[in-house]
Design a protein around this motif. Structure first.
Motif, short mmCIF file in Angstrom:
data_model
loop_
_atom_site.label_atom_id
_atom_site.label_comp_id
_atom_site.label_asym_id
_atom_site.label_seq_id
_atom_site.Cartn_x
_atom_site.Cartn_y
_atom_site.Cartn_z
N PHE A 1 32.96 75.84 54.71
CA PHE A 1 31.52 75.95 54.86
C PHE A 1 31.21 76.53 56.24
N VAL A 2 30.35 77.54 56.27
CA VAL A 2 29.95 78.17 57.53
C VAL A 2 28.44 78.05 57.65
N GLU A 3 27.99 77.46 58.76
CA GLU A 3 26.56 77.26 59.00
C GLU A 3 26.19 77.86 60.35
N VAL A 4 25.18 78.73 60.35
CA VAL A 4 24.67 79.30 61.60
C VAL A 4 23.67 78.33 62.19
N LEU A 5 23.87 77.98 63.45
CA LEU A 5 23.01 77.01 64.13
C LEU A 5 21.93 77.72 64.94
N ASP A 6 20.84 77.02 65.19
CA ASP A 6 19.75 77.63 65.95
C ASP A 6 19.90 77.42 67.46
N ARG A 7 20.94 76.68 67.85
CA ARG A 7 21.18 76.50 69.30
C ARG A 7 22.66 76.20 69.50
N GLU A 8 23.12 76.40 70.73
CA GLU A 8 24.51 76.16 71.07
C GLU A 8 24.82 74.66 70.97
N ILE A 9 26.03 74.35 70.52
CA ILE A 9 26.48 72.97 70.54
C ILE A 9 27.76 72.90 71.38
N ARG A 10 28.06 71.72 71.84
CA ARG A 10 29.24 71.55 72.67
C ARG A 10 30.49 71.86 71.86
N PRO A 11 31.39 72.69 72.36
CA PRO A 11 32.63 72.97 71.62
C PRO A 11 33.42 71.69 71.39
N GLY A 12 34.03 71.58 70.24
CA GLY A 12 34.80 70.39 69.91
C GLY A 12 35.09 70.35 68.43
N GLU A 13 35.64 69.24 67.99
CA GLU A 13 35.99 69.10 66.58
C GLU A 13 35.76 67.68 66.12
N GLY A 14 35.53 67.54 64.80
CA GLY A 14 35.37 66.24 64.19
C GLY A 14 36.29 66.14 62.98
N LEU A 15 36.77 64.95 62.71
CA LEU A 15 37.76 64.78 61.66
C LEU A 15 37.54 63.47 60.91
N VAL A 16 37.55 63.56 59.57
CA VAL A 16 37.53 62.38 58.70
C VAL A 16 38.62 62.57 57.66
N ARG A 17 39.48 61.56 57.47
CA ARG A 17 40.52 61.63 56.46
C ARG A 17 40.43 60.42 55.54
N GLU A 18 40.41 60.68 54.24
CA GLU A 18 40.43 59.62 53.24
C GLU A 18 41.50 59.98 52.22
N GLY A 19 42.61 59.28 52.26
CA GLY A 19 43.71 59.62 51.37
C GLY A 19 44.23 61.02 51.68
N SER A 20 44.24 61.88 50.67
CA SER A 20 44.70 63.25 50.88
C SER A 20 43.57 64.20 51.22
N THR A 21 42.33 63.72 51.27
CA THR A 21 41.18 64.58 51.54
C THR A 21 40.87 64.62 53.03
N THR A 22 40.86 65.83 53.56
CA THR A 22 40.53 66.06 54.97
C THR A 22 39.17 66.72 55.08
N SER A 23 38.35 66.22 55.99
CA SER A 23 37.09 66.87 56.33
C SER A 23 37.14 67.18 57.82
N TYR A 24 37.26 68.48 58.13
CA TYR A 24 37.43 68.91 59.51
C TYR A 24 36.26 69.83 59.89
N SER A 25 35.59 69.52 61.00
CA SER A 25 34.45 70.32 61.47
C SER A 25 34.72 70.80 62.88
N ARG A 26 34.25 72.02 63.17
CA ARG A 26 34.45 72.60 64.49
C ARG A 26 33.25 73.45 64.86
N GLY A 27 32.70 73.25 66.04
CA GLY A 27 31.65 74.10 66.55
C GLY A 27 32.24 75.21 67.39
N LEU A 28 31.77 76.42 67.17
CA LEU A 28 32.26 77.54 67.96
C LEU A 28 31.20 78.63 68.00
N SER A 29 31.49 79.66 68.78
CA SER A 29 30.57 80.77 68.91
C SER A 29 31.30 82.07 68.60
N LEU A 30 30.71 82.86 67.69
CA LEU A 30 31.26 84.17 67.35
C LEU A 30 30.25 85.24 67.74
#
Length: 318
Positions: free
Chosen positions: A260-289
Motif C-alpha cells: 500500500f502506498v499513501e501520499v501524505l500531506d506533510r512530512e513525517i519522521r522517518p522510521g518504521e512500524g511492525l506488527v506480527r501475528e503468526g505468519s502475517t507481517t504488517s510493516y510500515s515505513r515513512g519515507l520521501s521520494l
C-alpha cells in the motif's frame, strides 16, 4: 490472538483454505524435485474446488488464543459456494456465493503445472523443496504429508497433511526459521456431502471479494505511478493494476502480500512500524521520494526482512 480477533484473522484463515491449497510441478532438470509431492499437491489444488465438504477447523497463530471455525464448501453444477463462520470470538462470517469452477486466479495458475512437469519449467519448485512423508490421522482421515521448505530466506516453509482419498487439505502448519510454528489450522471434524450444516448465531457477515482474473480493481489512485525495484524471485502481480494504484498484491503461489502506498500531506519522521501475528507481517515505513512524503505498508505472509526490502524498493515511475 486476542479473545476478540479482528476480521483480518478470519479472512486470513479463509484464504489459507481457498488460496494456499496447491503446489507446482517441474521438469526432471529441476534440482531436488519430488515428483510424487508435486502430483499430490496438484490433486489438492483441484479437490478444494471440486469436492463438497463441511467441517470444523481450529486455527491458531503462534502462542495466541485458538479460534474455532465452521467451514462449508458446496459444489452445484458449474459453481461452488463457500462459508466460513467463527464459532468463537466475535462470531463473524465470510461467504463467497456462486464462484465459477472454471475461474482460475493468478495464484492457482502459478501452481497448476502438472502438464508442464516434463516441459522444462520448474515453477515454484525453483523457490521451494518438496518431500512426501506419512501423515498423521486428521479428523479421523488417513493423510499424506507434504513438506515444503523455502530455497531462500524470503519466504516461509509449510507442512501440509492431505486426505489420502480425496486430496483435500486437512491440516497446514506455517514454519519460520528453525521450523518454528508460526500458525496452524486443521480440521477437527469433516464430512463429504452436499448437506449444508445448520446456521449458528453470527454478528457480522462479510461477502468475499471476487474480482475476475485480470480485472482492474478500483483502490485509491495516486497522482503518479510507482513500481517495486525488487521482488523475491517467483512473485508476480495477482491483477493488472494501473501504475498509480494505491495497492498492489503479489504471490508466488503459496505466499501472498500486498503493498500500500499513501501520499501524505506533510512530512513525517522517518522510521518504521511492525506488527506480527503468526505468519502475517504488517510493516510500515515513512519515507520521501523526490520531495513527496509517503507511507509504505507491506502486509502479508512473508518474513520481516522481505517486507522491509520490498518497502524500501518503492520507486516512482518516470
Amino acid at each position: 490472538m486476542p479473545v476478540l480477533p479482528n476480521i483480518g484473522a478470519v479472512r486470513g484463515a479463509f484464504f489459507a483454505i481457498t488460496l494456499l491449497l496447491s503446489a507446482a510441478a517441474s521438469a526432471d532438470t529441476c534440482p531436488e524435485v519430488d515428483r510424487e509431492a508435486l502430483e499430490w499437491l496438484d490433486r489438492m489444488s483441484r479437490s478444494v474446488h471440486e469436492v463438497s465438504y463441511h467441517g470444523v477447523v481450529t486455527y491458531q497463530r503462534g502462542d495466541m488464543d485458538m479460534q474455532v471455525m465452521q467451514v462449508s464448501h458446496s459444489v452445484t453444477g458449474d459453481t461452488s459456494s463457500e462459508r466460513l463462520t467463527q464459532l468463537t470470538g466475535q462470531g463473524a462470517q465470510i461467504v463467497r456465493p456462486e464462484h465459477p469452477l472454471d475461474c482460475v486466479h493468478p495464484g492457482h495458475k502459478l501452481l497448476r503445472l502438472s502438464n508442464q512437469i516434463d516441459g522444462g519449467y520448474c515453477g515454484v519448485a525453483a523457490q521451494y523443496r518438496f518431500q512426501v512423508t506419512d501423515g498423521e490421522r486428521v479428523a479421523g482421515r488417513k493423510a499424506v504429508r507434504v513438506l515444503i521448505s523455502p530455497r531462500d530466506m524470503y519466504r516461509y516453509g509449510y507442512a501440509m497433511d492431505l486426505d489420502r482419498k480425496t486430496g483435500l487439505l486437512l491440516k497446514t502448519t506455517t514454519l519460520g526459521r528453525g521450523n518454528r510454528v508460526l500458525e496452524q489450522f486443521q480440521f477437527a471434524e469433516i464430512s463429504y456431502n452436499k448437506r449444508v450444516p445448520e446456521g449458528v448465531d453470527i454478528n457480522v457477515v462479510h461477502e468475499a471479494e471476487h474480482p475476475a482474473p485480470g480485472a482492474v480493481q478500483q483502490p485509491a489512485r495516486l497522482p503518479q505511478g510507482w513500481r517495486l525495484g525488487w521482488l523475491p524471485q517467483g512473485f508476480v502481480a495477482t491483477a493488472s493494476e494501473p501504475a498509480n494504484a494505491g495497492r498492489k498484491t503479489f504471490t508466488d503461489g503459496l505466499a501472498v502480500f500486498s503493498v500500500f502506498v499513501e501520499v501524505l500531506d506533510r512530512e513525517i519522521r522517518p522510521g518504521e512500524g511492525l506488527v506480527r501475528e503468526g505468519s502475517t507481517t504488517s510493516y510500515s515505513r515513512g519515507l520521501s521520494l523526490t520531495g513527496s512524503p509517503l507511507l509504505i505498508t507491506v502486509v502479508g505472509e512473508v518474513p520481516v526482512n522481505t517486507a522491509r526490502m520490498v518497502a524500501d524498493s518503492v520507486r516512482w515511475v518516470r
